[in-house]
Design an enzyme around this catalytic site. Structure first.
Site, PDB file in Angstrom:
ATOM      1  CG  ASP A  49      45.807  39.915  47.970  1.00  0.00           C
ATOM      2  OD1 ASP A  49      46.560  39.254  48.868  1.00  0.00           O
ATOM      3  OD2 ASP A  49      46.082  40.276  46.915  1.00  0.00           O
TER       4      ASP A  49
ATOM      5  CG  ASP B  89      45.978  42.546  42.851  1.00  0.00           C
ATOM      6  OD1 ASP B  89      46.513  41.755  43.704  1.00  0.00           O
ATOM      7  OD2 ASP B  89      45.775  42.402  41.537  1.00  0.00           O
TER       8      ASP B  89
ATOM      9  CG  ASP C 139      49.201  40.020  46.238  1.00  0.00           C
ATOM     10  OD1 ASP C 139      49.776  39.157  46.170  1.00  0.00           O
ATOM     11  OD2 ASP C 139      48.655  40.375  45.235  1.00  0.00           O
TER      12      ASP C 139
ATOM     13  CB  CYS D 290      37.029  70.699  31.604  1.00  0.00           C
ATOM     14  SG  CYS D 290      36.860  69.947  29.947  1.00  0.00           S
TER      15      CYS D 290
ATOM     16  CB  CYS E   6      33.985  67.068  29.147  1.00  0.00           C
ATOM     17  SG  CYS E   6      35.776  67.331  29.413  1.00  0.00           S
TER      18      CYS E   6
END
Lengths: 730, 61
Positions: free
Chosen positions: A626, A622, A438, A30, A33
């Site tokens: 894989d 992940d 997985d 935003c 910030c």
């Protein structure tokens, strides 16, 4: 040993005595910030520039060379409540940014030229029916040519280059008919101007260019934004290593600064970022990210350690054999390359449409010309009409049809926590009829969880949690997390390979192996009931408790799988883990097809087998093991916790602990594909209406302009509906 | 119709100035962060580094 942090690798030295660093910052979303960060950082003396980029979620910092340590900015941001990491822009990203700004420049030039030529065209159009003398008309046409020719030569480059490259490779793509249309229209307009004709098509040609460039830019900016955010995620994972810079002096450095032959320290609870061999120390290591095997393996001098391995119990000194490119990694990336090549034969929807489109349009134009000659028109008139056919069938709606939908859908996916790595992933995702998961880290959360928390009294649990905070071991970390303990106990002593112990109110407390806490019997009972759980025992005086710790399924895994099955998508598990663990997960989730103990090569083989059966596979995984399967699958997805390699390979990345984004992404993709098809039909429909007008010679520039803009606007409006995407999956 | 000799070059010059402005702003990175730029316009108090803007309050909206 307190390590220093060395970020000098990331600092760029600008010419004027200034240093520059880019930081990826978490949680900036935003304006508040933005100004908080900029104010906070500018307050540091000697900082000359602190600028937040809200689109990319990054901060650019400049300061007087040699006056500040970059680590100070990260500390300052931490004080302000933001987590930041130094960030090295990837080369591909820089090239992409450059390309995007080139497209924007072309778009600007084309739009400027189109507007000015239209301004000149209006007097011509109105003059043709009123009192304009031919000399004035010619003057306006020449003026248009003066603007149009250089502008088209510049802003047409993206199309001309790609069309030329395609023609040289004896292929055709969307850019070939575009380039032919534009070049012919301009050439014909010049010829008409020379012959003092009433109509010229400079305005149509430039407007066509402007619309097409808008489409290209939309396409490009979608990819650029997601790539930037995905790049931040990679930086936020902060792949660093603790390197020995002297005999006993260590320094935390980014992976890119580690060389072969360096010695790094791998502390308990730390994940290795390099390949290498252990030269000192004893420990247990968890290789689940690489092999899928959840049981820890012993490691001692001589043991090979791979990047992604988690060190569980003792500190190890590792001599690096490969940092960013390594033996195991090399093997995996070889598999990867093969798989990627196999997939690149996929033809995008836009290209398929343009393959049909180009011959149809060119044949229509040619037939129109021959037809007019046959019924007695002059060659000149016949060619003029043929060219107006080419222009009016301008593929600008076609050029916007796909990128407009992609842009809207990628925005909608972004808000549900899915990042797109490639534009055509949407089309491939929409065709999926089987999802292969997985298990470890994908169906389950990447972190461990205590399963028998209810069996243990609350106060005991909390005490164990406070003790567990002293240990780096992942099983202990799970206990600490589950108990919610915040304050570690003081005076805790670690017994290597056994556990931790200390004293509370004069009573000894221990946490560690069951034998260390003399709780073997309880542990065995738990292990009989739940053979794949890991156990950690706790002893307080004479009282013993055993915590069972195991990987927990993602909170909504069952619901997500049920939704998939309900919509007719088949689900399968391919895991490198042991059979009981996989069987248990599959039974809990209601998945009937599963395979355990498969190697990366097996995974590819299974996916190839499914491919041969004509099944379109979405692979979700992940681990590093894989990555090749992710590349081999029709389309692939990774959680944000995945290894760097898997994330780079996956077409989509999803954020958060839930599996719902996977389901939502399929819903969005299906909706998007429907809209893309609709858009192509809309574009085709407009042509069907406009082409007959052109063929019979009624296509005045006004008709052409109206048809063109009308179809483009309709296509964009239709694309906006993609916002309300995944309703069908809830 | 003689007025065209004056008006047409004027129109083209204005257009060219607009184009120059666009190319200049593009080169200066003003399109890099469209999201942030929107918010900056309405932020009341923006941090100002001394070297870039010597006096506070000048040219701020």
């Amino acid at each position: 040993m307190q390590a220093t942090r060395d970020f000098s690798h990331y600092v760029r030295h600008l010419g004027s005595g200034l240093s520059h660093i880019d930081l990826a910052v978490e949680g900036v979303n935003c304006a508040g910030c933005m100004s908080k960060i900029e104010r906070g950082l500018s307050a540091i003396p000697d900082v000359t520039l602190a600028r937040v980029n809200l689109t990319d979620r990054r901060v650019a910092l400049e300061w007087k060379e040699g006056t500040l340590d970059p680590a100070r900015f990260i500390d300052r941001l931490a004080e302000l409540g933001y987590k930041a990491y130094p960030f090295e822009p990837v080369r591909a990203e820089a090239v992409e940014t450059e390309h995007a700004s080139f497209l924007l420049r072309c778009l600007g030039v084309a739009a400027f030229a189109a507007m000015n030529i239209m301004m000149l065209s209006i007097p011509v159009w109105s003059g043709n029916v009123s009192d304009m003398i031919p000399e004035q008309r010619d003057f306006f046409h020449w003026l248009s040519a003066l603007i149009a020719l250089p502008a088209a030569a510049y802003s047409g480059q993206p199309f001309f280059r790609s069309a030329w490259a395609a023609l040289r490779a004896r292929r055709t793509n969307m850019d070939v008919p575009i380039s032919i249309g534009i070049v012919l229209a301009l050439a014909m307009s010049v010829a008409e101007t020379i012959h003092h004709a009433e109509h010229a098509y400079f305005d149509a040609a430039l407007m066509l260019l402007a619309f097409l460039l808008a489409g290209r830019y939309l396409d490009q900016s979608m990819r650029r934004k997601t790539r930037a955010v995905a790049g931040n995620l990679a930086a936020l994972k902060a792949e660093t290593a603790t390197k020995f810079v002297g005999a006993d002096e260590i320094s935390v450095v980014p992976i890119a600064a580690v060389r072969t032959g360096d010695i790094v320290l791998l502390r308990p609870g730390e994940r290795s970022a390099v390949d290498g061999a252990v030269i000192e120390g004893q420990s247990k290591i968890d290789q689940s990210l690489i092999t899928g095997e959840t049981l820890p393996a012993k490691a001692g001098p001589g043991t090979a350690v791979y990047a992604g391995t988690l060190n569980l119990s003792g500190a190890l000194r590792v001599r690096v054999s490969a940092a960013s490119e390594g033996t195991l990694l090399a093997e995996i990336s070889r598999l990867l390359d093969n798989a990627v090549q196999a997939r690149s034969r996929y033809v995008q929807l836009a290209d398929r449409a343009s393959r049909l489109y180009a011959p149809v349009v060119h044949t229509a134009a040619l037939l129109t010309m021959l037809g007019w000659v046959a019924i007695g028109a002059t060659w000149h008139d016949a060619i003029v009409i043929a060219i107006s056919v080419l222009i009016i069938t301008c593929p600008c709606a076609l050029g916007l049809a796909i990128p407009a939908v992609q842009t809207v859908v990628s925005g909608a996916m972004f808000r549900t926590g899915v990042l797109l790595n490639s534009g055509d992933a949407i089309e491939r995702l929409a065709e999926v009829d089987r999802v292969v998961f997985d298990k470890t880290g994908t169906l389950t959360l990447p972190e461990l969880d205590v399963t028998n928390a209810v069996d243990v009294p609350k106060d005991v649990f909390e005490l164990a949690g406070r003790l567990a905070l002293a240990s780096h071991h992942p099983v202990a970390a799970a206990v600490a997390r589950a108990s919610g303990a915040r304050t570690p106990l003081a005076g805790i002593e670690e017994v290597a390979g056994q556990g931790v112990r200390g004293f509370v109110n004069g009573l000894e407390v221990r946490l560690g192996r069951p034998s260390f806490c003399s709780a073997d019997q309880i542990a065995n009972e738990i292990l009989c009931r739940d053979p794949e759980a890991s156990v950690v025992a706790f002893r307080h005086g004479e009282m013993q408790h055993v915590f069972a710790v195991r990987q927990r399924l993602r909170p909504d895994a069952a619901a997500a799988i049920a939704t998939l099955l309900k919509t007719g998508i088949e689900v399968e598990i391919l895991s490198g883990d042991r059979e009981p663990a996989v069987r248990h997960a599959a039974e809990q989730l209601g998945i009937h097809e599963w395979r355990a103990g498969v190697t990366p090569a097996d995974k590819i083989a299974r996916i190839e087998e499914l491919k041969r059966q004509g099944v379109k596979v979405l692979m979700v995984g992940d681990g590093m093991n894989d990555a090749p399967a992710l590349a081999a699958a029709h389309v692939s997805m990774s959680p944000v916790s995945a290894t760097h390699l898997s994330q780079a390979t996956a077409d989509l990345v999803f954020l958060g602990d839930r599996l719902a984004p996977v389901v939502a992404a399929i819903g969005f993709a299906r909706k998007a594909l429907r809209l893309m098809r609709q858009n192509l039909w809309l574009a085709a429909g407009y042509n069907v209406l406009a082409v007959p007008l052109a063929i019979v010679g009624l296509a005045t520039p006004l008709v052409a302009a109206a048809a063109m803009s009308g179809s483009s606007l309709l296509v964009i409006l239709n694309a906006l509906r993609a916002h309300r995407g995944a309703r069908e999956f809830g | 119709m003689e007025v065209l000799v004056f008006l047409v070059p004027l129109a083209l010059t204005l257009g060219a100035i607009g184009l120059m402005g666009f190319l200049w702003s593009l080169k200066n990175g003003q399109y890099d962060d469209l999201e942030g730029a929107g918010w900056r316009a309405i932020a009341d108090d923006e941090p100002v580094s001394e070297e870039r803007v010597p006096s506070r309050g000048s040219g701020r909206h």
